[in-house]
Design an enzyme around this catalytic site. Structure first.
Site, PDB file in Angstrom:
ATOM      1  N   CYS A 240       0.866  -1.255  -0.172  1.00 58.55           N
ATOM      2  CA  CYS A 240      -0.049  -0.073   0.036  1.00 58.55           C
ATOM      3  C   CYS A 240       0.859   1.251  -0.090  1.00 58.55           C
ATOM      4  O   CYS A 240       0.382   2.238  -0.321  1.00 58.55           O
ATOM      5  CB  CYS A 240      -1.033  -0.032   1.156  1.00 58.55           C
ATOM      6  N   GLU A 376      -2.802  -3.746  -5.920  1.00 52.71           N
ATOM      7  CA  GLU A 376      -3.984  -4.160  -5.363  1.00 52.71           C
ATOM      8  C   GLU A 376      -5.151  -3.465  -5.935  1.00 52.71           C
ATOM      9  O   GLU A 376      -6.347  -3.361  -5.090  1.00 52.71           O
ATOM     10  CB  GLU A 376      -3.817  -4.192  -3.689  1.00 52.71           C
TER      11      GLU A 376
END
Length: 664
Positions: A240, A376
């Site tokens: 992330c 992602e």
């Protein structure tokens, strides 16, 4: 005579086992080699979460060494006359401090740094203190100390050296401190000595004995643990942090290369993500940057896999905010980042970015083969942005393999905006080389997905299981049971090596005093570490991978916890380098199981070497206090001849994982 006794005892054991319990018979075809097992099959994934970089793998012991945190003295205590200024010698790190006389002979001016949950030092180890400094008049002197504020002795400092600053120009000064003791919570203290003022910037403290002995190096024990995994692929820098909560705080690789003193601070999105595990002093110094990542990949023998931003901030945090992402017609700087990175890694030393690499001490290319674009992400917003990246990379660097993503979950979720199947369709349409799948799931999911990859399209992109872990339902820690289920599930990776080319569990590192996410592979404090049971599972696979798949079946079916298979999972491989057959088998039932392997094309009796992970306490785990509480154990098993047929008979403990290696 000895061989006859061994054969007799092995046959007796086989007879006793067969008489006392059901025997699960598996057939191993060692004659026909199956798909190659990629050297990249088992690897590691690094993300700066849980204080994995600063305070972890990166060897720096000083927090906020360049005074660039938004609160400039976070990590420091100052006393006397200490002034912060911002016109220093490094453009992207302009802050520095001036220490001046306190105006009274009995007073003191100086600073104390707390490190990351304390500064850890070891007895007889040397530590390199360095600082960029200039004297504001004449020359100036500093007393550099390591201190123990909790000491019951007369003196707080347990080591001290004097540093003389002799120039009116900015220069780097160094000295070495040798610790006379082990201590986890030391601090660094700097006193101004005398009345002459001095300016200080980039105050640093490193162990001299880093991994490979590099000045801007890695913590030795943690980096060695990575090397000991024998990884085939090294994915970095996330995760992330590639996206950031917004694009301003995304990881920007160009800020992480060049002189370490001039790498700007970056906000770490994990500082604020979980308010129940909140660390307001969590930032990225970029001291562990892309050059160091590539160098570490080379050191541990892994192929580097960098992941770059696709022009999108974290979708989780920006569900309905399209303005958080880059418009399609403004993606070129992000595309250039990918192309320039390939040049940085692989270009000649005469190229623009190849010269940056060469100037950092690595004239030869790193020979990067893979690049990931996006982390992602999902939906048309991602698919449309990925297209120009793929086109540009294919046009300029056709040999580079591109990794796309299928989103944050391993299957379609009702009423969710992310669609797993749509992700795979899009990656096939764009001809991505590999698709990054992520799954953090409980025991039931792992136990029920043994055949996950058996039905995948063999002609499409290959699978990269880029983040996965068995969390354990209600048990999100590193307990034994979850590790065994991971071991079982991984037999499906190996059995399907024609479609699964890379796997990396996640996360990798966690500080015992500063974690935000678990389970994790490697845990540590300021001076010590331990490897989780999951780490040992990964190591067992990576060091026993083999070169080609062999067929292993039970009644002509894959052994993957199917009905009638007694909770067993299995895979087999051949190692062409050693001439050995390698069998991996997990018993996920709560009782011991008797097994018999029929070994086709193994022509003689002999001894198989075994490596077994077995333990009675399902919720147990390793710890700083008991780092080797649960570890694999070596042993042997006998291969016997039943007529012309070779067999290996054994008994597997409940909830265990065992590897056999035997000469063909």
């Amino acid at each position: 005579m000895t061989s006859i006794k061994l054969l007799t005892s092995a046959l007796a054991l086989s007879a006793a086992i067969s008489a006392s319990a059901q025997t699960f018979v598996m057939d191993v075809n060692a004659k026909k080699l199956g798909a190659p097992i990629q050297p990249t099959m088992y690897g590691i994934f690094f993300e700066d979460i849980n204080f994995a970089a600063d305070g972890g793998l990166y060897g720096e012991l000083v927090k906020n060494r360049s005074f660039e945190f938004p609160q400039a003295f976070m990590g420091w205590q100052t006393f006397g006359r200490v002034e912060l200024k911002n016109d220093g010698p490094f453009e992207r790190c302009p802050h520095y401090v001036v220490l001046s006389s306190p105006g009274h002979k009995e007073r003191r001016t100086g600073m104390v740094n707390e490190g990351y949950f304390g500064i850890g030092v070891k007895k007889n180890e040397q530590y390199r203190f360095s600082v960029w400094a200039k004297a504001l008049q004449g020359s100036a002197a500093l007393r550099v100390q390591l201190i123990d504020e909790s000491s019951m002795g007369e003196e707080q400092q347990f080591v001290e050296e004097e540093l003389n600053v002799t120039s009116a120009d900015w220069k780097k000064y160094t000295l070495k401190l040798t610790s006379p003791q082990d201590l986890k919570h030391a601090k660094l203290r700097i006193f101004l000595k005398g009345d002459n003022a001095v300016a200080l910037e980039h105050v640093s403290l490193f162990p001299v004995n880093t991994f490979k002995g590099r000045e801007n190096g890695m913590r030795r024990d943690l980096a060695q643990a990575l090397a000991d995994l024998k990884p085939g692929i090294f994915r970095f820098p996330g995760g992330c942090i590639v996206e950031g909560g917004d694009l301003e705080e995304r990881y920007q690789w160009k800020n992480s290369v060049g002189p370490v003193e001039n790498r700007p601070l970056n906000h770490n999105r994990w500082e604020y993500t979980f308010d129940y595990r909140y660390y307001p002093d969590y930032y990225q110094s970029y001291g562990l940057g892309f050059f160091e990542f590539f160098q570490l990949s080379e050191d541990i023998g892994a192929e580097p896999l960098p992941i770059l931003n696709v022009g999108m901030a974290c979708q989780y945090q920006n569900w309905e905010n399209e303005k958080a992402h880059v418009p399609l017609d403004q993606l070129q700087p992000y595309i250039d980042d990918c192309l320039d990175l390939i040049e940085f890694a692989n270009g000649p030393a005469t190229s623009k970015w190849g010269k940056v690499r060469a100037d950092m001490g690595h004239p030869a290319p790193f020979n990067m083969k893979f690049i990931g674009v996006g982390n992602e992400q999902w939906g048309e917003f991602y698919y449309e942005r990925l297209k120009p990246f793929v086109a540009a990379i294919r046009a300029k660097y056709p040999d580079i393999k591109i990794v796309g993503t299928s989103g944050p979950v391993p299957e379609d979720v009702p009423d969710a905006t992310y669609r797993f199947e749509d992700g795979w369709k899009a990656m096939k349409a764009q001809k991505a080389d590999l698709v990054d799948e992520h799954y953090y799931r409980d025991e039931a999911w792992f136990l029920s997905h043994g055949l996950r990859y058996d039905s995948y399209d063999r002609k499409g992109p290959k699978v990269f299981a880029g983040e996965y872990a068995c969390h354990g339902k209600g048990k999100k820690w590193n307990h034994y049971e979850a590790a065994i289920l991971e071991a079982a599930f991984m037999t499906g990776f190996e059995r399907n090596a024609d479609v699964v080319h890379m796997t990396t569990p996640a996360p990798l590192f966690a500080h015992v005093d500063g974690w935000q996410w678990r389970p994790d592979q490697i845990w540590y404090d300021q001076t010590e570490m331990f490897k989780s049971v999951s780490y040992y599972v990964q190591q067992m696979y990576a060091t026993n991978a083999g070169t080609n798949v062999l067929s292993l079946t039970m009644q002509k079916k894959p052994v993957a916890n199917q009905d009638g298979q007694g909770g067993l999972w299995g895979s087999a491989a051949f190692d062409s380098k050693t001439g050995e057959v390698i069998i991996k088998v997990a018993n996920t039932s709560k009782q011991k199981q008797v097994v018999c392997f029929n070994l086709q094309d193994v022509k003689t009796a002999g001894t198989a070497q075994t490596l077994t992970l077995s333990h009675d306490g399902m919720d147990d785990e390793n710890s700083i206090e008991k780092p080797e509480f649960i570890t694999p154990k070596k042993g042997t098993a006998q291969v016997v001849m039943d007529g012309k047929k070779a067999q290996l008979n054994d008994e597997l403990p409940a909830m265990s994982f065992r590897i056999y290696r035997l000469k063909k």
